[in-house]
Design a protein around this motif. Structure first.
Motif, mmCIF file in Angstrom:
data_model
loop_
_atom_site.group_PDB
_atom_site.id
_atom_site.type_symbol
_atom_site.label_atom_id
_atom_site.label_comp_id
_atom_site.label_asym_id
_atom_site.label_seq_id
_atom_site.Cartn_x
_atom_site.Cartn_y
_atom_site.Cartn_z
ATOM 1 N N PHE A 170 26.660 42.827 47.804
ATOM 2 C CA PHE A 170 27.694 41.698 47.212
ATOM 3 C C PHE A 170 27.240 40.942 46.105
ATOM 4 N N GLN A 171 26.057 41.527 45.137
ATOM 5 C CA GLN A 171 25.464 41.736 43.907
ATOM 6 C C GLN A 171 27.093 42.285 43.350
ATOM 7 N N SER A 172 26.513 43.658 43.184
ATOM 8 C CA SER A 172 26.834 44.589 42.847
ATOM 9 C C SER A 172 28.523 44.765 43.059
ATOM 10 N N GLY A 173 29.397 44.183 44.424
ATOM 11 C CA GLY A 173 30.324 44.161 44.885
ATOM 12 C C GLY A 173 31.356 42.836 43.681
ATOM 13 N N THR A 174 30.497 41.655 43.767
ATOM 14 C CA THR A 174 31.090 40.695 43.036
ATOM 15 C C THR A 174 30.947 40.562 41.679
ATOM 16 N N GLN A 175 30.559 41.519 40.889
ATOM 17 C CA GLN A 175 30.309 42.016 39.828
ATOM 18 C C GLN A 175 31.170 42.983 39.478
ATOM 19 N N LEU A 176 31.849 43.876 40.327
ATOM 20 C CA LEU A 176 32.765 44.702 40.348
ATOM 21 C C LEU A 176 33.474 44.512 40.211
ATOM 22 N N MET A 177 34.531 43.145 41.034
ATOM 23 C CA MET A 177 35.802 42.577 41.189
ATOM 24 C C MET A 177 35.340 41.674 40.216
ATOM 25 N N TYR A 178 34.529 41.209 39.407
ATOM 26 C CA TYR A 178 34.975 40.686 38.252
ATOM 27 C C TYR A 178 35.639 41.005 37.022
ATOM 28 N N ALA A 179 35.289 41.946 37.690
ATOM 29 C CA ALA A 179 34.795 43.441 35.348
ATOM 30 C C ALA A 179 36.553 43.710 35.706
ATOM 31 N N VAL A 180 36.769 43.832 37.480
ATOM 32 C CA VAL A 180 38.349 44.228 37.416
ATOM 33 C C VAL A 180 39.095 43.047 37.315
ATOM 34 N N GLY A 181 38.612 42.085 37.940
ATOM 35 C CA GLY A 181 39.886 40.867 37.173
ATOM 36 C C GLY A 181 40.133 41.137 35.695
ATOM 37 N N ALA A 182 38.633 40.949 34.959
ATOM 38 C CA ALA A 182 39.265 40.989 33.068
ATOM 39 C C ALA A 182 39.641 42.001 32.718
ATOM 40 N N ILE A 183 39.651 43.379 33.480
ATOM 41 C CA ILE A 183 40.804 44.189 32.916
ATOM 42 C C ILE A 183 42.159 44.080 32.620
ATOM 43 N N VAL B 289 43.372 35.463 38.449
ATOM 44 C CA VAL B 289 43.506 33.893 39.233
ATOM 45 C C VAL B 289 42.441 34.155 41.421
ATOM 46 N N PHE B 290 43.548 34.993 41.635
ATOM 47 C CA PHE B 290 42.982 35.434 43.044
ATOM 48 C C PHE B 290 42.010 36.469 42.812
ATOM 49 N N LEU B 291 41.966 37.271 41.883
ATOM 50 C CA LEU B 291 40.893 38.305 42.030
ATOM 51 C C LEU B 291 39.551 37.479 42.265
ATOM 52 N N VAL B 292 39.426 36.491 41.498
ATOM 53 C CA VAL B 292 38.459 35.271 41.079
ATOM 54 C C VAL B 292 38.188 34.821 42.437
ATOM 55 N N VAL B 293 39.187 34.194 42.549
ATOM 56 C CA VAL B 293 39.168 33.189 44.105
ATOM 57 C C VAL B 293 38.219 34.404 45.355
ATOM 58 N N VAL B 294 39.586 34.979 45.702
ATOM 59 C CA VAL B 294 38.780 35.762 46.567
ATOM 60 C C VAL B 294 36.812 35.976 46.456
ATOM 61 N N THR B 295 36.447 36.572 45.301
ATOM 62 C CA THR B 295 35.087 36.904 45.266
ATOM 63 C C THR B 295 34.567 35.614 45.541
ATOM 64 N N THR B 296 34.756 34.281 44.880
ATOM 65 C CA THR B 296 34.210 33.331 44.922
ATOM 66 C C THR B 296 34.190 32.986 46.999
ATOM 67 N N VAL B 297 35.056 32.842 47.151
ATOM 68 C CA VAL B 297 34.754 32.994 48.766
ATOM 69 C C VAL B 297 34.227 33.543 49.922
ATOM 70 N N ILE B 298 34.717 34.924 49.268
ATOM 71 C CA ILE B 298 33.827 36.181 50.026
ATOM 72 C C ILE B 298 32.049 35.814 49.555
ATOM 73 N N ARG B 299 31.904 34.494 48.319
ATOM 74 C CA ARG B 299 30.328 35.011 47.877
ATOM 75 C C ARG B 299 29.636 33.599 49.004
ATOM 76 N N ALA B 300 30.833 32.495 49.192
ATOM 77 C CA ALA B 300 29.937 31.278 49.608
ATOM 78 C C ALA B 300 30.314 31.525 51.136
ATOM 79 N N PHE B 301 31.781 32.023 51.796
ATOM 80 C CA PHE B 301 31.144 32.227 53.206
ATOM 81 C C PHE B 301 30.577 33.782 53.728
ATOM 82 N N PHE B 302 30.134 34.484 52.984
ATOM 83 C CA PHE B 302 28.634 34.637 53.278
ATOM 84 C C PHE B 302 27.445 34.128 53.118
ATOM 85 N N GLY B 303 27.516 33.187 52.288
ATOM 86 C CA GLY B 303 26.194 32.256 51.866
ATOM 87 C C GLY B 303 25.516 33.600 50.651
ATOM 88 N N ILE B 304 25.847 33.908 50.470
ATOM 89 C CA ILE B 304 25.020 34.244 48.964
ATOM 90 C C ILE B 304 25.182 34.168 47.548
#
Length: 101
Positions: free
Chosen positions: A41-54, A86-101
């Motif tokens: 999850f940590q690697s995946g969220t960092q990847l999603m943030y990078a994709v959002g930045a690009i 914004v969608f990419l960042v929100v989805v990543t944050t919601v997934i992290r919160a949902f799985f409690g990571i």
């Protein structure tokens, strides 16, 4: 006929014994899978943030090019690109919160 029954009985007994030896604890397997998925999850969220930045950078360049070309429709394009970031960042944050990571 009696010999076939005897063979079937011994074959069934052999298969059941082999299955009992190979049987694993289902709960331990589920816990192991859970731990492996959470480790990514940590690697995946960092990847999603990078994709959002690009995507944000690409959107900024496209909006800038439209604006320099004199197109008056830059607001809609900017809103679409900004919304996707914004969608990419929100989805990543919601997934992290949902799985409690």
């Amino acid at each position: 006929m009696k010999q076939w029954r005897e063979k079937i009985k011994w074959t069934t007994l052999f298969v059941l014994c082999a299955l009992a030896v190979r049987a694993q604890d289902g709960n331990a397997g589920i816990q192991d899978a859970n731990q492996k998925v959470r480790s990514y999850f940590q690697s995946g969220t960092q990847l999603m943030y990078a994709v959002g930045a690009i995507v944000g950078l690409i959107g900024a360049v496209k909006v800038f090019n439209k604006w320099n070309a004199g197109d008056h429709d830059t607001g809609k394009v900017a809103a679409a690109w900004f919304g996707s970031c914004v969608f990419l960042v929100v989805v990543t944050t919601v997934i992290r919160a949902f799985f409690g990571i």
